[in-house]
Scaffold this motif. Structure first.
Motif, PDB file in Angstrom:
ATOM      1  N   SER A 217     -43.084   6.771   4.937  1.00 19.94           N
ATOM      2  CA  SER A 217     -43.273   6.934   3.500  1.00 19.94           C
ATOM      3  C   SER A 217     -42.481   5.868   2.755  1.00 19.94           C
ATOM      4  CB  SER A 217     -42.830   8.340   3.075  1.00 19.94           C
ATOM      5  OG  SER A 217     -41.512   8.578   3.499  1.00 19.94           O
ATOM      6  N   LYS A 218     -42.733   5.763   1.455  1.00 24.19           N
ATOM      7  CA  LYS A 218     -41.968   4.857   0.606  1.00 24.19           C
ATOM      8  C   LYS A 218     -40.558   5.405   0.481  1.00 24.19           C
ATOM      9  CE  LYS A 218     -45.978   3.573  -2.101  1.00 24.19           C
ATOM     10  NZ  LYS A 218     -46.609   3.618  -3.424  1.00 24.19           N
TER      11      LYS A 218
ATOM     12  N   TYR B 200     -35.805  -1.047  -1.522  1.00 24.66           N
ATOM     13  CA  TYR B 200     -37.116  -0.401  -1.601  1.00 24.66           C
ATOM     14  C   TYR B 200     -37.875  -0.688  -0.307  1.00 24.66           C
ATOM     15  CZ  TYR B 200     -41.971   0.451  -2.880  1.00 24.66           C
ATOM     16  OH  TYR B 200     -43.275   0.891  -2.896  1.00 24.66           O
ATOM     17  N   GLN B 201     -38.429   0.360   0.308  1.00 16.49           N
ATOM     18  CA  GLN B 201     -39.244   0.210   1.515  1.00 16.49           C
ATOM     19  C   GLN B 201     -40.672   0.621   1.193  1.00 16.49           C
ATOM     20  OE1 GLN B 201     -37.210   2.698   4.352  1.00 16.49           O
ATOM     21  NE2 GLN B 201     -35.860   1.037   4.985  1.00 16.49           N
ATOM     22  N   HIS B 202     -41.626  -0.229   1.591  1.00 21.12           N
ATOM     23  CA  HIS B 202     -43.039   0.031   1.334  1.00 21.12           C
ATOM     24  C   HIS B 202     -43.815   0.001   2.655  1.00 21.12           C
ATOM     25  CE1 HIS B 202     -46.600   0.204  -1.202  1.00 21.12           C
ATOM     26  NE2 HIS B 202     -47.153  -0.587  -0.312  1.00 21.12           N
TER      27      HIS B 202
ATOM     28  N   ARG C 204     -43.584  -1.835   7.984  1.00 23.80           N
ATOM     29  CA  ARG C 204     -43.271  -1.745   6.563  1.00 23.80           C
ATOM     30  C   ARG C 204     -42.575  -3.021   6.103  1.00 23.80           C
ATOM     31  NH1 ARG C 204     -38.627   2.541   7.683  1.00 23.80           N
ATOM     32  NH2 ARG C 204     -37.002   1.089   8.310  1.00 23.80           N
TER      33      ARG C 204
ATOM     34  N   GLU D 257     -39.357  -4.228   3.577  1.00 26.11           N
ATOM     35  CA  GLU D 257     -38.165  -3.794   2.847  1.00 26.11           C
ATOM     36  C   GLU D 257     -37.769  -4.912   1.894  1.00 26.11           C
ATOM     37  OE1 GLU D 257     -33.472  -2.903   3.641  1.00 26.11           O
ATOM     38  OE2 GLU D 257     -34.909  -2.025   5.050  1.00 26.11           O
TER      39      GLU D 257
ATOM     40  N   ARG E 115     -36.867   9.327   0.021  1.00 28.83           N
ATOM     41  CA  ARG E 115     -38.233   9.101   0.498  1.00 28.83           C
ATOM     42  C   ARG E 115     -39.230   9.825  -0.396  1.00 28.83           C
ATOM     43  NH1 ARG E 115     -39.541  11.384   5.228  1.00 28.83           N
ATOM     44  NH2 ARG E 115     -37.834  12.836   5.107  1.00 28.83           N
TER      45      ARG E 115
END
Length: 153
Positions: A24-25, A39-41, A48, A50, A152
């Protein structure tokens, strides 16, 4: 031969599906040599990006650092994962000792462990070495290990 190929394809897809995760984000902070907004996408079930923006250093050596790191994420057990990946960094530095300011572009690698709790909390510990490309000749960014705390969603 066709049956063998289809059987191998079915087994490979079952293994890939069993190792897939729900990434998840996440938004939060990385704390170490400096402090970063993080921020992690998610890109897929186990990849992902970061993005981190933060202050670099303390005292007479200060600056900012913008990092973009690609992660491959591997599940160890339950909410425990490890990740690794390459990235780029852009930053500035000011050295009060000789009153010099400069911009830099660097490459970085990152490896770490994270735990995703049942509540929307993620804790991580990672190491991100980095090296300047422009100008050359010294390390760049954070040295040592950082602790990440993220929400998250």
């Amino acid at each position: 031969m066709k049956k063998l190929f289809l059987t191998m394809l079915l087994v490979a897809s079952m293994i890939a599906t069993s190792q897939a995760q729900d990434i998840s984000k996440a938004i939060g902070a990385r704390l170490g040599w400096g402090a970063e907004f993080s921020y992690q996408h998610p890109l897929s079930s186990n990849n992902r990006m970061e993005f981190d923006l933060g202050l670099d250093g303390w005292g007479n050596h200060q600056g900012f650092l913008l990092s973009g790191i690609y992660h491959w994420v591997f599940n160890i057990d339950g909410g425990l994962n490890w990740y690794i990946g390459p990235g780029l960094q852009l930053g500035s530095a000011w050295n009060a000792d000789d009153d010099k300011y400069g911009l830099g572009l660097g490459v970085a690698g990152q490896v770490g462990l994270e735990y995703d709790f049942d509540i929307p909390l993620q804790l991580s510990m990672d190491w991100r070495p980095s090296w300047l490309l422009v100008p050359t000749g010294r390390s760049f960014g954070y040295e040592g290990v950082s602790l990440g705390i993220r929400y998250r969603f």
